[in-house]
Motif scaffolding. Sequence first.
Motif, PDB file in Angstrom:
ATOM      1  N   MET A 113      34.978  54.244  72.217  1.00 12.27           N
ATOM      2  CA  MET A 113      34.283  55.489  72.502  1.00 12.27           C
ATOM      3  C   MET A 113      35.317  56.605  72.670  1.00 12.27           C
ATOM      4  SD  MET A 113      31.561  56.413  75.500  1.00 12.27           S
ATOM      5  CE  MET A 113      30.340  55.332  74.776  1.00 12.27           C
ATOM      6  N   ILE A 114      34.925  57.793  72.228  1.00 15.74           N
ATOM      7  CA  ILE A 114      35.779  58.973  72.311  1.00 15.74           C
ATOM      8  C   ILE A 114      35.100  60.011  73.205  1.00 15.74           C
ATOM      9  CG2 ILE A 114      36.658  60.965  71.003  1.00 15.74           C
ATOM     10  CD1 ILE A 114      36.813  59.075  68.548  1.00 15.74           C
ATOM     11  N   VAL A 115      35.892  60.665  74.042  1.00 15.90           N
ATOM     12  CA  VAL A 115      35.453  61.866  74.741  1.00 15.90           C
ATOM     13  C   VAL A 115      36.160  63.027  74.046  1.00 15.90           C
ATOM     14  CG1 VAL A 115      35.515  63.185  76.881  1.00 15.90           C
ATOM     15  CG2 VAL A 115      35.032  60.728  76.950  1.00 15.90           C
ATOM     16  N   MET A 116      35.396  63.963  73.538  1.00 13.92           N
ATOM     17  CA  MET A 116      35.943  65.106  72.808  1.00 13.92           C
ATOM     18  C   MET A 116      35.944  66.320  73.712  1.00 13.92           C
ATOM     19  SD  MET A 116      37.053  66.253  69.803  1.00 13.92           S
ATOM     20  CE  MET A 116      36.555  64.919  68.710  1.00 13.92           C
ATOM     21  N   ASP A 117      37.104  66.949  73.886  1.00 12.30           N
ATOM     22  CA  ASP A 117      37.111  68.187  74.650  1.00 12.30           C
ATOM     23  C   ASP A 117      37.076  69.381  73.704  1.00 12.30           C
ATOM     24  OD1 ASP A 117      39.770  68.919  73.943  1.00 12.30           O
ATOM     25  OD2 ASP A 117      40.358  69.268  76.014  1.00 12.30           O
ATOM     26  N   CYS A 118      36.865  70.540  74.263  1.00 15.42           N
ATOM     27  CA  CYS A 118      36.707  71.767  73.481  1.00 15.42           C
ATOM     28  C   CYS A 118      37.943  72.069  72.648  1.00 15.42           C
ATOM     29  CB  CYS A 118      36.399  72.914  74.437  1.00 15.42           C
ATOM     30  SG  CYS A 118      36.318  74.520  73.646  1.00 15.42           S
ATOM     31  N   SER A 119      39.132  71.909  73.222  1.00 12.26           N
ATOM     32  CA  SER A 119      40.353  72.268  72.486  1.00 12.26           C
ATOM     33  C   SER A 119      40.492  71.458  71.204  1.00 12.26           C
ATOM     34  CB  SER A 119      41.591  72.100  73.367  1.00 12.26           C
ATOM     35  OG  SER A 119      41.844  70.734  73.675  1.00 12.26           O
ATOM     36  N   ALA A 120      40.189  70.178  71.276  1.00  8.04           N
ATOM     37  CA  ALA A 120      40.289  69.317  70.092  1.00  8.04           C
ATOM     38  C   ALA A 120      39.193  69.658  69.084  1.00  8.04           C
ATOM     39  CB  ALA A 120      40.204  67.846  70.501  1.00  8.04           C
ATOM     40  N   ALA A 121      37.987  69.879  69.569  1.00  7.09           N
ATOM     41  CA  ALA A 121      36.865  70.188  68.676  1.00  7.09           C
ATOM     42  C   ALA A 121      37.087  71.511  67.942  1.00  7.09           C
ATOM     43  CB  ALA A 121      35.561  70.237  69.467  1.00  7.09           C
ATOM     44  N   VAL A 122      37.645  72.488  68.632  1.00  5.02           N
ATOM     45  CA  VAL A 122      37.908  73.781  67.999  1.00  5.02           C
ATOM     46  C   VAL A 122      38.953  73.631  66.900  1.00  5.02           C
ATOM     47  CG1 VAL A 122      38.922  76.072  68.412  1.00  5.02           C
ATOM     48  CG2 VAL A 122      37.117  75.212  69.923  1.00  5.02           C
ATOM     49  N   GLU A 123      39.975  72.827  67.140  1.00  3.23           N
ATOM     50  CA  GLU A 123      40.991  72.590  66.108  1.00  3.23           C
ATOM     51  C   GLU A 123      40.369  71.929  64.872  1.00  3.23           C
ATOM     52  OE1 GLU A 123      44.316  73.455  66.051  1.00  3.23           O
ATOM     53  OE2 GLU A 123      44.007  74.487  67.953  1.00  3.23           O
ATOM     54  N   VAL A 124      39.501  70.953  65.089  1.00  4.63           N
ATOM     55  CA  VAL A 124      38.839  70.285  63.968  1.00  4.63           C
ATOM     56  C   VAL A 124      37.938  71.287  63.231  1.00  4.63           C
ATOM     57  CG1 VAL A 124      37.190  68.491  63.294  1.00  4.63           C
ATOM     58  CG2 VAL A 124      38.940  67.988  65.022  1.00  4.63           C
ATOM     59  N   ALA A 125      37.159  72.051  63.986  1.00  8.69           N
ATOM     60  CA  ALA A 125      36.226  72.997  63.376  1.00  8.69           C
ATOM     61  C   ALA A 125      36.940  74.115  62.619  1.00  8.69           C
ATOM     62  CB  ALA A 125      35.318  73.602  64.444  1.00  8.69           C
ATOM     63  N   ARG A 126      38.150  74.441  63.035  1.00  8.50           N
ATOM     64  CA  ARG A 126      38.932  75.486  62.352  1.00  8.50           C
ATOM     65  C   ARG A 126      39.733  74.935  61.181  1.00  8.50           C
ATOM     66  NH1 ARG A 126      42.949  77.551  65.729  1.00  8.50           N
ATOM     67  NH2 ARG A 126      43.336  79.050  64.071  1.00  8.50           N
ATOM     68  N   ASN A 127      39.681  73.618  60.974  1.00  5.95           N
ATOM     69  CA  ASN A 127      40.408  72.967  59.877  1.00  5.95           C
ATOM     70  C   ASN A 127      41.914  73.217  59.945  1.00  5.95           C
ATOM     71  OD1 ASN A 127      38.081  71.852  58.600  1.00  5.95           O
ATOM     72  ND2 ASN A 127      37.634  73.872  57.788  1.00  5.95           N
ATOM     73  N   THR A 128      42.458  73.198  61.145  1.00  6.16           N
ATOM     74  CA  THR A 128      43.898  73.376  61.299  1.00  6.16           C
ATOM     75  C   THR A 128      44.613  72.060  61.001  1.00  6.16           C
ATOM     76  OG1 THR A 128      43.904  72.746  63.642  1.00  6.16           O
ATOM     77  CG2 THR A 128      43.543  75.105  63.125  1.00  6.16           C
ATOM     78  N   GLU A 129      45.927  72.117  60.938  1.00  4.66           N
ATOM     79  CA  GLU A 129      46.710  70.894  60.736  1.00  4.66           C
ATOM     80  C   GLU A 129      46.466  69.910  61.880  1.00  4.66           C
ATOM     81  OE1 GLU A 129      51.412  69.702  60.395  1.00  4.66           O
ATOM     82  OE2 GLU A 129      50.771  71.646  59.583  1.00  4.66           O
ATOM     83  N   ARG A 130      46.455  70.429  63.096  1.00  4.14           N
ATOM     84  CA  ARG A 130      46.149  69.593  64.257  1.00  4.14           C
ATOM     85  C   ARG A 130      44.747  68.998  64.143  1.00  4.14           C
ATOM     86  NH1 ARG A 130      47.415  72.862  69.730  1.00  4.14           N
ATOM     87  NH2 ARG A 130      49.241  71.700  70.382  1.00  4.14           N
TER      88      ARG A 130
END
Length: 135
Positions: free
Chosen positions: A1-18
């Motif tokens: 199971m994963i807990v996703m925080d806002c900082s990680a989700a924003v990086e994914v949604a912005r399609n950044t390298e991170r």
Amino acid sequence: MIVMDCSAAVEVARNTERGSAIRLLMDPTEDVIAPTLFRAEVRNAFWKYVHVDKMGSDDALLRIDRAESLVTHFVHIDDYLAEAFAEAVNHDHSVYDMLYLCLARRNAATLFTTDKRLVSACIEAKVNCIEEVDF
């Protein structure tokens, strides 16, 4: 199971390298949970991009949807507030972030975050989390 925080989700949604790296670490069959607070945090993060003219509001709305779509289940925070407050005092960190730590600990989950202070708190509390490493 994963807990996703806002900082990680924003990086994914912005399609950044991170964000791409985070996406690679995610098993598509694994449940992803987040506290209900996540929804307000994601909107606030993208509001900041719109506010400083780094993104249009339509683009922000699209990315908000992408960020929220990463989460399979939102957890109400009521049962975590006392524990999160105690951890905030213990780690000298915000109650908001400690909600994610407590959610990960109680669900034997791995916290996905890009917040280095939160990673340090997780390590100290012996809570699984992803960590950025330099090669």
